[in-house]
Design a protein around this motif. Structure first.
Motif, PDB file in Angstrom:
ATOM      1  N   GLU A   5       2.057  -8.825   6.390  1.00 36.20           N
ATOM      2  CA  GLU A   5       1.407  -7.666   5.788  1.00 36.20           C
ATOM      3  C   GLU A   5       0.401  -7.052   6.760  1.00 36.20           C
ATOM      4  OE1 GLU A   5      -0.551  -8.695   2.162  1.00 36.20           O
ATOM      5  OE2 GLU A   5       1.221  -9.666   1.299  1.00 36.20           O
ATOM      6  N   THR A   6       0.218  -5.740   6.633  1.00 35.34           N
ATOM      7  CA  THR A   6      -0.914  -5.063   7.258  1.00 35.34           C
ATOM      8  C   THR A   6      -1.824  -4.631   6.117  1.00 35.34           C
ATOM      9  OG1 THR A   6       0.516  -4.236   9.021  1.00 35.34           O
ATOM     10  CG2 THR A   6      -1.646  -3.190   8.787  1.00 35.34           C
ATOM     11  N   VAL A   7      -3.006  -5.207   6.086  1.00 36.33           N
ATOM     12  CA  VAL A   7      -3.944  -4.957   4.996  1.00 36.33           C
ATOM     13  C   VAL A   7      -5.137  -4.191   5.559  1.00 36.33           C
ATOM     14  CG1 VAL A   7      -5.326  -6.033   3.171  1.00 36.33           C
ATOM     15  CG2 VAL A   7      -3.247  -7.175   4.008  1.00 36.33           C
ATOM     16  N   ALA A   8      -5.568  -3.160   4.850  1.00 36.98           N
ATOM     17  CA  ALA A   8      -6.724  -2.380   5.316  1.00 36.98           C
ATOM     18  C   ALA A   8      -7.619  -2.032   4.139  1.00 36.98           C
ATOM     19  CB  ALA A   8      -6.255  -1.107   6.012  1.00 36.98           C
ATOM     20  N   ARG A  44       1.184 -12.832  13.645  1.00 34.35           N
ATOM     21  CA  ARG A  44      -0.281 -12.687  13.778  1.00 34.35           C
ATOM     22  C   ARG A  44      -0.633 -12.067  15.121  1.00 34.35           C
ATOM     23  NH1 ARG A  44       0.155 -17.992  11.537  1.00 34.35           N
ATOM     24  NH2 ARG A  44      -0.197 -17.864   9.290  1.00 34.35           N
ATOM     25  N   ASP A  45       0.064 -12.528  16.183  1.00 34.55           N
ATOM     26  CA  ASP A  45      -0.208 -11.983  17.518  1.00 34.55           C
ATOM     27  C   ASP A  45       0.070 -10.490  17.583  1.00 34.55           C
ATOM     28  OD1 ASP A  45      -0.917 -14.480  18.366  1.00 34.55           O
ATOM     29  OD2 ASP A  45       0.962 -14.907  19.413  1.00 34.55           O
ATOM     30  N   HIS A  46       1.012 -10.035  16.769  1.00 35.32           N
ATOM     31  CA  HIS A  46       1.336  -8.599  16.766  1.00 35.32           C
ATOM     32  C   HIS A  46       0.421  -7.819  15.825  1.00 35.32           C
ATOM     33  CE1 HIS A  46       4.799  -8.019  19.442  1.00 35.32           C
ATOM     34  NE2 HIS A  46       5.082  -9.274  19.182  1.00 35.32           N
ATOM     35  N   GLY A  47      -0.547  -8.481  15.249  1.00 37.36           N
ATOM     36  CA  GLY A  47      -1.571  -7.763  14.487  1.00 37.36           C
ATOM     37  C   GLY A  47      -1.424  -7.815  12.988  1.00 37.36           C
ATOM     38  N   TYR A  48      -0.436  -8.520  12.471  1.00 39.22           N
ATOM     39  CA  TYR A  48      -0.307  -8.617  11.016  1.00 39.22           C
ATOM     40  C   TYR A  48      -1.380  -9.578  10.501  1.00 39.22           C
ATOM     41  CZ  TYR A  48       3.900  -5.987  11.736  1.00 39.22           C
ATOM     42  OH  TYR A  48       4.769  -4.991  12.108  1.00 39.22           O
ATOM     43  N   ASN A  49      -2.157  -9.111   9.544  1.00 41.36           N
ATOM     44  CA  ASN A  49      -3.338  -9.883   9.165  1.00 41.36           C
ATOM     45  C   ASN A  49      -3.169 -10.702   7.885  1.00 41.36           C
ATOM     46  OD1 ASN A  49      -3.289  -7.590   7.646  1.00 41.36           O
ATOM     47  ND2 ASN A  49      -5.309  -6.844   8.245  1.00 41.36           N
ATOM     48  N   LYS A 105      -9.537  -4.035  -5.156  1.00 41.77           N
ATOM     49  CA  LYS A 105      -9.976  -2.632  -5.220  1.00 41.77           C
ATOM     50  C   LYS A 105     -10.182  -2.062  -3.816  1.00 41.77           C
ATOM     51  CE  LYS A 105     -13.813  -0.036  -7.307  1.00 41.77           C
ATOM     52  NZ  LYS A 105     -13.135   1.119  -7.839  1.00 41.77           N
ATOM     53  N   ASN A 106      -9.681  -0.864  -3.635  1.00 38.94           N
ATOM     54  CA  ASN A 106      -9.846  -0.124  -2.376  1.00 38.94           C
ATOM     55  C   ASN A 106      -9.244  -0.831  -1.168  1.00 38.94           C
ATOM     56  OD1 ASN A 106     -11.076   1.871  -3.804  1.00 38.94           O
ATOM     57  ND2 ASN A 106     -13.156   1.282  -3.239  1.00 38.94           N
ATOM     58  N   HIS A 107      -8.214  -1.601  -1.402  1.00 39.68           N
ATOM     59  CA  HIS A 107      -7.470  -2.192  -0.292  1.00 39.68           C
ATOM     60  C   HIS A 107      -5.997  -1.761  -0.394  1.00 39.68           C
ATOM     61  CE1 HIS A 107     -11.001  -4.705   0.124  1.00 39.68           C
ATOM     62  NE2 HIS A 107     -10.547  -5.064   1.331  1.00 39.68           N
ATOM     63  N   ILE A 108      -5.415  -1.526   0.757  1.00 42.29           N
ATOM     64  CA  ILE A 108      -4.000  -1.149   0.810  1.00 42.29           C
ATOM     65  C   ILE A 108      -3.264  -2.196   1.645  1.00 42.29           C
ATOM     66  CG2 ILE A 108      -4.392   0.364   2.828  1.00 42.29           C
ATOM     67  CD1 ILE A 108      -1.936   1.292   0.122  1.00 42.29           C
ATOM     68  N   ALA A 109      -2.040  -2.511   1.242  1.00 43.77           N
ATOM     69  CA  ALA A 109      -1.247  -3.483   2.011  1.00 43.77           C
ATOM     70  C   ALA A 109       0.186  -2.958   2.157  1.00 43.77           C
ATOM     71  CB  ALA A 109      -1.229  -4.834   1.308  1.00 43.77           C
ATOM     72  N   THR A 166      -6.482   6.556   5.655  1.00 43.33           N
ATOM     73  CA  THR A 166      -6.324   5.117   5.918  1.00 43.33           C
ATOM     74  C   THR A 166      -4.946   4.638   5.473  1.00 43.33           C
ATOM     75  OG1 THR A 166      -8.695   4.724   5.747  1.00 43.33           O
ATOM     76  CG2 THR A 166      -7.271   2.816   5.416  1.00 43.33           C
ATOM     77  N   MET A 167      -4.472   5.161   4.342  1.00 46.24           N
ATOM     78  CA  MET A 167      -3.126   4.762   3.876  1.00 46.24           C
ATOM     79  C   MET A 167      -2.070   5.128   4.925  1.00 46.24           C
ATOM     80  SD  MET A 167      -2.952   5.988  -0.071  1.00 46.24           S
ATOM     81  CE  MET A 167      -4.391   5.868  -1.114  1.00 46.24           C
ATOM     82  N   LEU A 168      -2.132   6.366   5.405  1.00 42.63           N
ATOM     83  CA  LEU A 168      -1.114   6.818   6.372  1.00 42.63           C
ATOM     84  C   LEU A 168      -1.247   6.072   7.691  1.00 42.63           C
ATOM     85  CD1 LEU A 168      -1.214  10.677   5.693  1.00 42.63           C
ATOM     86  CD2 LEU A 168       0.514   9.040   4.952  1.00 42.63           C
ATOM     87  N   ASP A 169      -2.493   5.909   8.164  1.00 44.65           N
ATOM     88  CA  ASP A 169      -2.707   5.210   9.436  1.00 44.65           C
ATOM     89  C   ASP A 169      -2.219   3.766   9.342  1.00 44.65           C
ATOM     90  OD1 ASP A 169      -3.796   7.465  10.466  1.00 44.65           O
ATOM     91  OD2 ASP A 169      -5.887   6.785  10.373  1.00 44.65           O
TER      92      ASP A 169
END
Ligand code: SF4
Length: 181
Positions: free
Chosen positions: A78-81, A15-20, A170-174, A91-94
């Motif tokens: 996971e990194t979820v956006a 979590r500290d490293h940014g995984y949400n 919908k419209n989320h990438i992980a 957004t997928m590539l980033d």
């Protein structure tokens, strides 16, 4: 035997490293499958036989099953956006870049407390701009990241086992990886 204190520590580090999105399962629930390897061989990701961390160079399904049997715990991260729409390639590539970039310092931190842990990533190892495969040995054999699929794992099954979503709607990438220790 599972080590809840260590699990909590590594989950917090993730979590500290940014995984949400972070979850835990145990290594005895990791089941490498030939069918996943067959998908690698179909080469839809264009990485088969092109990277030391991918099949056939990364070792057999049996090799991974044996490795998993030597570990106890698995932290899945996971990194979820959220994307603007389903065609939001930027957004997928980033998000993929973010996921992989933060894994390097995260892995360094985890290896300080569990040196022989095994990281499995979302996609092939990208530590080097161009993989040394096949003409030269891997430049960082102790740091390379094999893909979860390369080890034969069904990523959705691992998420289910860790009680975290594989599909975020919908419209989320992980992008999903794990560390086995
Ligand atoms: S560390 Fe470099 S040489 Fe080794 S698998 Fe990764 S990209 Fe290839």
């Amino acid at each position: 035997m599972s080590n809840p204190e260590l699990v909590e520590k590594i989950e917090n580090m993730a979590r500290d490293h940014g995984y949400n999105c972070v979850g835990h399962t145990t290594a005895d629930k990791l089941h490498p499958r030939d069918a996943v390897r067959d998908m690698c061989a179909a080469n839809t990701c264009h990485s088969y036989d092109r990277n030391w961390s991918c099949p056939p160079a990364c070792g057999s399904i049996e090799d991974y099953a044996k490795k998993f049997s030597e570990y106890e715990d698995v932290v899945v991260f996971e990194t979820v956006a959220e994307m603007e729409d389903e065609f939001d390639v930027d957004t997928m590539l980033d998000t993929n870049d973010d996921h992989k970039e933060r894994m390097i310092p995260f892995a360094e931190d985890v290896r300080e407390i569990v040196p022989d842990c095994l990281f499995l990533s979302a996609g092939p190892c990208t530590l080097c701009e161009e993989c040394a495969y096949p003409d030269n040995p891997c430049r960082f054999p102790k740091k390379q990241f094999a893909a979860m699929e390369a080890s034969g794992l069904v990523v959705s099954d691992v998420c289910k086992s860790a009680d975290i979503p594989y599909n975020h709607g919908k419209n989320h990438i992980a992008y999903i990886s794990c560390v086995v220790f």
